[in-house]
Each structure stands twice: as C-alpha cells, then as structure tokens.
Scaffold this active site. Structure first.
Site, PDB file in Angstrom:
ATOM      1  N   GLU A  31      24.547   4.386  25.311  1.00  0.00           N
ATOM      2  CA  GLU A  31      25.039   3.706  24.107  1.00  0.00           C
ATOM      3  C   GLU A  31      25.025   4.607  22.880  1.00  0.00           C
ATOM      4  O   GLU A  31      25.962   4.582  22.078  1.00  0.00           O
ATOM      5  CB  GLU A  31      24.179   2.466  23.854  1.00  0.00           C
ATOM      6  CG  GLU A  31      24.599   1.655  22.658  1.00  0.00           C
ATOM      7  CD  GLU A  31      23.690   0.452  22.445  1.00  0.00           C
ATOM      8  OE1 GLU A  31      23.651  -0.046  21.322  1.00  0.00           O
ATOM      9  OE2 GLU A  31      23.035   0.026  23.407  1.00  0.00           O
ATOM     10  N   ASP A  32      23.982   5.398  22.731  1.00  0.00           N
ATOM     11  CA  ASP A  32      23.772   6.101  21.459  1.00  0.00           C
ATOM     12  C   ASP A  32      23.851   7.626  21.535  1.00  0.00           C
ATOM     13  O   ASP A  32      23.633   8.299  20.533  1.00  0.00           O
ATOM     14  CB  ASP A  32      22.393   5.715  20.875  1.00  0.00           C
ATOM     15  CG  ASP A  32      22.346   4.245  20.494  1.00  0.00           C
ATOM     16  OD1 ASP A  32      23.390   3.711  20.073  1.00  0.00           O
ATOM     17  OD2 ASP A  32      21.275   3.624  20.635  1.00  0.00           O
ATOM     18  N   ASP A  63      -6.957 -29.141  20.225  1.00  0.00           N
ATOM     19  CA  ASP A  63      -6.923 -28.207  21.359  1.00  0.00           C
ATOM     20  C   ASP A  63      -6.475 -26.822  20.913  1.00  0.00           C
ATOM     21  O   ASP A  63      -5.642 -26.184  21.542  1.00  0.00           O
ATOM     22  CB  ASP A  63      -5.998 -28.737  22.459  1.00  0.00           C
ATOM     23  CG  ASP A  63      -4.612 -29.094  21.923  1.00  0.00           C
ATOM     24  OD1 ASP A  63      -4.400 -28.967  20.703  1.00  0.00           O
ATOM     25  OD2 ASP A  63      -3.749 -29.488  22.724  1.00  0.00           O
ATOM     26  N   HIS A 123      11.087   5.363  20.379  1.00  0.00           N
ATOM     27  CA  HIS A 123      11.375   3.981  20.800  1.00  0.00           C
ATOM     28  C   HIS A 123      11.423   3.842  22.321  1.00  0.00           C
ATOM     29  O   HIS A 123      10.684   3.018  22.887  1.00  0.00           O
ATOM     30  CB  HIS A 123      12.677   3.495  20.156  1.00  0.00           C
ATOM     31  CG  HIS A 123      13.183   2.204  20.716  1.00  0.00           C
ATOM     32  ND1 HIS A 123      12.500   1.017  20.591  1.00  0.00           N
ATOM     33  CD2 HIS A 123      14.316   1.921  21.430  1.00  0.00           C
ATOM     34  CE1 HIS A 123      13.181   0.048  21.188  1.00  0.00           C
ATOM     35  NE2 HIS A 123      14.283   0.576  21.717  1.00  0.00           N
TER      36      HIS A 123
END
Length: 761
Positions: free
Chosen positions: A111-112, A294, A83
């Site tokens: 964070e992880d 359009d 990721h």
C-alpha cells in the site's frame, strides 16, 4: 450499541490506515520515544513459544520491510517501520505462527511503498503474499459516498478473512497499535477513527472471542470520543480501588482456601471491569456508579470440566446465591466459543461477588479467542481449515460473510454488518432440539430463515412453546419454536423485510420477492409471446428461441420472457428474432370518426370466445396485474389490457375513456378475459359517484346500504356542489358486475340519494 455518541462526520473507509502524516501540525504529547524492537528481539519473542521458528524468514522480512519503508515517518515523528514492528510484537503476545508475524511486518508495503504482490510472492511465498494482499486497502475506489467506500473496504477485508483468518488477527493488531498512538492524529480524524473502531473492529474482536483486545479497543475509543465521561469513570474506579485495597485479596484468599479445604485446587484472581463496559451498563440500566454491584469480577480456573461443577457446588454451599444471576455457558457455549459458568454470591463483608468458573483452556479462549488456537504446531494444516473444524466463532464469521455478501448495495452491507456484530444473542430450539442462535429482538421470521431459506419462504404460522403465536413474535431465551409452512406459499410477503431483524432473513426475503416478481413478468411475457404466435399461425418452441438469444441480447429464455412482460422487448421482436421473415400485422390507421380504440374494442366484444385472450384471475393472479386507477374493473365487464413497461398489465373496462390515451400505441393493447373461480370469490375495485341530499345521516344511510350488501368501502371523498347537495365519490370493492348493480339499485331507492352512477376511469 448502547453507548451513544455525537457524530460530527460520517465514518470513512473501514480499513483506512491511521499511520499517515497529518495535513496540519498537531500538538504532540511529550513522551520519551521507545526503542524499536531489533531483529534478535523479534526472533527471541517468537522462539519463546515456537522453538521451530524459521529465523531466516523472520530476519529477511524484517530487513525487507525496514528498507521498503525507508525514511517514511509516522505522525508522531517515529520511523514508519516502528508501526509494523509493534503490530508484529502484539501478534507474538498472541503466540501466532511465522507467516502471520511476517505478514504483520509487511502489511503496509504494497500500500505505502514500491513493493508489489508479485515481489512478495517471489521472496516470501504465495501464502504470505495472499495475507499481505488481504490487508491492503482498496485504492482509487470510485464510489458515491464515504459510507459506500467504507462498506466496500470492509467487504474486501471480510472476504479476505473468510479465506484466511490470520488476516483478521493482523488487522486487529494493526488497529490496536494505531489506537494506542491516536493522540498524534488531527482531532477530526481521531474521532472518525475511534468511531469506526467502536463500530466495527471492537465488536469483531468480541465476536472472535478476543476479549482482551476488544476491551482495550473499546476503552481507547471511549477515551477519544467522550474524554469527560472516561475521566469521571476512571476517577471513580481509582477511588473505589483505594477504598477496597485489601478486599480483592481477601476474597481471592477466602475463595482459594475454601476450595482447597474441599480438595479442589484452583487458580483464583480478581479484576475490575473496564471503563467502557461500566459506562455502557450505567447508560443501559440508567443507574449511577454507586448502584453498580459487579464492578469487580473473579475468575476461578480449574483443571477440567468436572472440577468446574464441583467448584460451583462448593461456592453455592458456602455463600448465598443472588437469584437470576446464574448462567451455564459450558453446556451452551456462546457463538464466539466462550465457555464458563457465571454466578453471583453474597461473599465476604456482604459484598456481591461475581464469579466465572472455567478450565485453563476455556480461560485462554475467553481472553484470546480464535488466537488461542495453536497455528504453529505440526499437523495443524491450514489455519482456516483448522478453525472450520474447531471454532464456532470462525464458522459464524464465514456464515455471516456469506449472508452479507448478498446485500444489494454497499450501505446496506454496512448496515447489516453492524447489525450482525452488535447484537447480543438469544438461544432457541427447534421441536427436534436443534439449537438456533439469533440476535436479541429477533422474531419467528428470523428463526425460520435461520433454520432454512425454504422454511422462511413458506412460513405461514408458528407455535412458541406449544402455543400459536404471530410470526412477528419476539423470541426469548429457551423458546421452542415450531414453524408452520405451506407449499402454496412460494415467496414471502415483501412487508416481512421490515419485520425481520437478521441480515440473512432480510436478504432472503428481498431475493425471494425479486424472484417472484421476475417469475410473474416471465409468465406474462410467455403468454404474450405464445398468443402472438397463435395469432400469426407460426410455431413457437423454446429450443428455437434459445438459438435466437444472441439477437435479443439476452442470456436465457426466462430473461427474454421477463423482458417482454415488463415491456422492454416487444413480442413481435421475439418473433422476428426466431423467424427473420416474420412481418408484424399492423393495425390500420382510422379517421377521426372512428378511432383505434373503438376498432380495438370491437375485437374484444366477446373475449371469452377468443382462444388467444390472456386469462385474468384477479389480484392473486400469477401475473403482474393491476386495475384502472380511477374506477377499476369487475368481472362481468368487457375488458382490455394495457401493458405498462416495468409495471405489468393494467385492466380497463371497454367503456373507459382513459383508453383514448393509448390509441397511438397499438402494441400495448392485449386481449384479456376474466378467469375467476366460483369456489374462491375475490373482491375487485370499482368507483361510484353519489349525489345526495345534504342532511344529517345521509352518509350513514349510504354506507349502510353498501355494508348490508356485502360491499367494502375503501375510500370516500366529498365535495359540496350546492347548499342542498353533496357529491360523494366512493371507492369500493365488489365481487362482480351483478353485485355492483345491486348496490347501485338499492342506493337509488334511498330518499337521500338524488343520483348515483358508476365512474369509469
């Protein structure tokens, strides 16, 4: 937004990561697993646009992130490290600097994983550490609602963006990769993530001019939230592309040839609009797919601004122009830095052809927005400082964050954020020609606050294009607006908050209203304190009170006075804090025959002679004053004030039976007197009770008498006391006691009136 979707659940934290293992098994799409980008791949991608890249820094970050995430996996079963690698790859496509690429690799480590900010600062420097910290969501946040949590996370993200715009670029790339892999996430989470992407991240990318990223985020969200509609639009687009397989090429060739034959070199390319854009236009205009003219647009990219206008002239003299479809965003750029000339002509095969004419630099900014600014070159300096100078989009973002940070609570912050992100804009001008950009549906109140907070607070009227108009008038593109102000108005009416559209105006109105109310309470408190000191024959001075602030647990003199005015602190406590030997004069207890109220009434029989009585100037007073709820009070009445904590002073006539309720609270009684200017008469509330004959026209006769004597009826209630008589209670407004007495006398003279008397609440 025009697109409306059903919301089974509220959105959660705006910065919540998608890359977590699901709590329950999810059917995973069968597709071959892509090879992860290697170290040398990453370095080569960056070197392709930045030959001076720090290869050692990139390699160290790659290895550190890979080890930190270790055996973690995503919901798809891929290594979690894939990721941050994909996020970094997206940012290399945007040609961003080394620090941003490294921050992308490390953005989930704090964070992880076991990584800390201190460790990242030590290994990669404080600049990268600050970027990673700005991307880390709030943890263990104790907030009441999911929306509050989302708002607080969004607030943190926006404040981090204001410090360094690269935080936004990494966050958008992070969200884009999460959206690309959303199929592996549980259905309920999938909808929530798609909703918050459509609500926050896609508009934010658009506001930063990053059109390509915005369109992909919108389409991925649309596909998740309404797969049936997405499928229908895609089928129609594919069918249309098949029917017009050669048309786009023909139009490109004709445009290129016409420009070349007139001596103008240009790069011409066509593209079809995205499914979400088409769907929202169908909903907004309530038309079918076949009625859209359009769906395909063409870009004409030239070398310089002069060539843009030459190309426009060539196009307009070659094909008929569609009226009302011309916009010049070169002379008046959008706030996200977008610049182009838009026009629509009837082109080859009688097809409507939508054209956007721009330079190469404009084309880059149109697609990549703030990311088109080159951060990695020598001499650029801080990206944030660079964008402050170069980018209107970033200036708008910082300005908006400043406004939103004044919101009173998280939900309000979230509401205003969405409002600022979603609204299209109108451009208006001051009489001196200054351009003011506002959201659509904004009115003159919003315009006034956009010019300056003081202009908004003192606005009393306006002229739009030279004509007087209400302040609530909705503004249109090109309006010239002159705001009329008055020094006599220091604070706007609180009702303006419901009329204002922009977050800035609403926040300023709330702030001014709070300040005005606080000033009223502070003024009342000061008068109460000064009169107590006069009565006690002791000296009052602000300097002496300043020294006593710690004993009153307040930080300023104004805080003390406002607390006294609201009834939170007694004036005697202020005196005791300043003079510890002060002893409060107690009112003696009285027997049943003559209660406290009666004794206090005796003290105010001649209030006009009292040097310590507080002057009451009516409803327009600078004091928080209201009148007895069940009967009011009018000039000419002998009056007494009752302090109600948090509400100010309530004025009662001396004869009011309601005063008995306050006999045991002498500290709430105030000496007050009327102070009405004859040059500025005001109406005051009073209540009368009329016993009238029950016959047709009786009420009309009563109302006529009041109207003929310039009284104003505020409310009427009627109750049948007997078959022949009705008791009518009337709340009315009169100038003074003499005025009220005249009305009562005239009513008594009417044959339909059996009895009339004033009600003292």
């Amino acid at each position: 937004m025009v697109y409306r979707r059903r919301r089974p659940t509220q959105m959660q934290a705006a910065t919540e990561s998608v890359a977590v293992a699901p709590s329950a098994p999810v059917a995973r799409p069968a597709k071959p697993r892509a090879r992860m980008m290697r170290q040398y791949d990453l370095v080569e991608r960056v070197r392709s646009y930045n030959p001076n890249t720090d290869e050692d820094l990139l390699n160290r970050a790659y290895v550190y992130a890979m080890k930190a995430h270790g055996s973690q996996t995503r919901a798809s079963g891929d290594p979690y490290f894939s990721h941050p690698l994909e996020v970094a790859a997206i940012l290399t496509d945007l040609k961003l600097d080394d620090a941003t690429i490294v921050a992308a690799l490390l953005h989930d480590t704090i964070e992880d994983t076991e990584a800390t900010r201190a460790e990242i600062d030590q290994l990669f420097g404080p600049e990268i550490g600050a970027l990673v910290e700005g991307l880390t969501k709030l943890k263990r946040l104790e907030l009441v609602s999911r929306e509050a949590k989302q708002a607080e996370n969004l607030r943190k993200l926006l404040l981090a963006i204001a410090d360094d715009v690269r935080v936004l670029l990494v966050k958008l790339a992070d969200r884009l990769h999460n959206m690309r892999t959303l199929d592996f996430v549980p259905t309920e989470s999938r909808r929530r993530i798609a909703e918050e992407t459509l609500d926050i991240y896609a508009p934010l990318a658009g506001r930063m001019g990053m059109q390509e990223m915005r369109e992909e985020l919108e389409d991925l969200s649309f596909r998740t939230l309404d797969p049936e509609a997405y499928s229908v639009v895609m089928q129609r687009l594919d069918a249309l592309a098949e029917r017009n397989r050669n048309l786009i090429g023909e139009i490109e060739d004709q445009l290129s040839n016409n420009l070349r034959h007139r001596g103008l070199g240009a790069r011409v390319y066509g593209r079809r609009k995205k499914p979400f854009s088409i769907w929202t236009k169908m909903e907004r205009k309530s038309v079918g797919f076949e009625q859209l003219s359009d769906i395909f647009g063409f870009r004409v990219v030239v070398n310089d601004i002069e060539a843009c206008y030459r190309a426009l002239g060539i196009v307009h003299t070659t094909w008929p122009v569609v009226p009302g479809r011309f916009k010049d965003y070169i002379s008046t750029p959008k706030q996200n830095d977008y610049r182009s000339i838009h026009t629509t002509v009837i082109g080859p095969g009688n097809q409507r052809v939508e054209l956007q004419i721009r330079t190469e630099a404009m084309d880059q900014i149109a697609e990549r927005g703030i990311a088109a600014h080159v951060f990695y070159k020598e001499g650029v300096g801080s990206p944030t400082e660079f964008l402050k100078r170069e980018s209107n989009a970033f200036a708008w973002l910082r300005h908006t964050i400043g406004i939103l940070s004044e919101s009173a609570n998280p939900e309000e912050f979230l509401e205003h954020t969405k409002l600022e992100l979603f609204h299209d804009q109108v451009f208006c001008f001051t009489p001196k020609g200054k351009l003011i950009a506002l959201p659509r549906h904004a009115n003159v109140i919003d315009f006034a606050y956009a010019v300056h907070t003081d202009v908004g607070n003192s606005a009393v009227g306006c002229k739009i294009n030279g004509q007087f108009a209400p302040l609530s008038s909705e503004l249109q593109n090109g309006d010239e607006v002159e705001v009329l102000t008055s020094e006599a108005q220091s604070a706007p009416p609180s009702a303006w908050e419901t009329l204002a559209v922009t977050g800035k105006a609403r926040a300023a109105i709330r702030r001014a209203t709070r300040t005005a109310v606080r000033d009223q309470y502070a003024g009342l408190g000061r008068r109460i304190v000064e009169r107590l000191f006069e009565r006690a024959k002791i000296e009052y001075a602000d300097d002496k009170l300043k020294g006593a602030l710690p004993r009153l647990a307040r930080t300023s003199i104004e805080d003390v006075m406002a607390a006294v005015g609201r009834g939170e602190i007694k004036a005697s406590h202020v005196a005791r804090a300043m003079y510890p030997d002060y002893k409060e004069e107690r009112v003696a207890r009285y027997g049943v025959k003559k209660g406290l109220a009666a004794k206090l009434k005796e003290k105010v029989l001649e209030p006009s002679r009292s040097p310590v009585a507080i002057p009451i100037g009516g409803n327009n007073s600078d004091l928080p004053v209201k009148f007895a709820p069940n009967g009011g009070a009018v000039p000419g009445d002998r009056i007494v004030g009752i302090v109600t904590p948090g509400e100010g002073i309530t004025i009662y006539p001396i004869q009011s039976p309601a005063l008995k309720d306050f006999e045991e609270e002498p500290e709430r009684w105030l000496d007050v007197r009327w102070d009405i200017e004859d040059s500025a008469p005001q109406r005051f509330p009073a209540r009368i009770k009329v016993e009238n004959v029950n016959e047709p026209g009786a009420l009309a006769q009563i109302a006529t008498v009041i109207a003929e004597h310039d009284g104003n009826i505020d409310n009427i209630s009627m109750q049948r006391r007997s078959p022949d008589f009705t008791e009518t209670t009337i709340d009315l407004e009169v100038y003074d006691l003499k005025h009220l007495s005249a009305i009562l006398a005239q009513l008594r003279a009417k044959a339909v009136v059996a009895k009339v008397e004033r009600v003292n609440g």
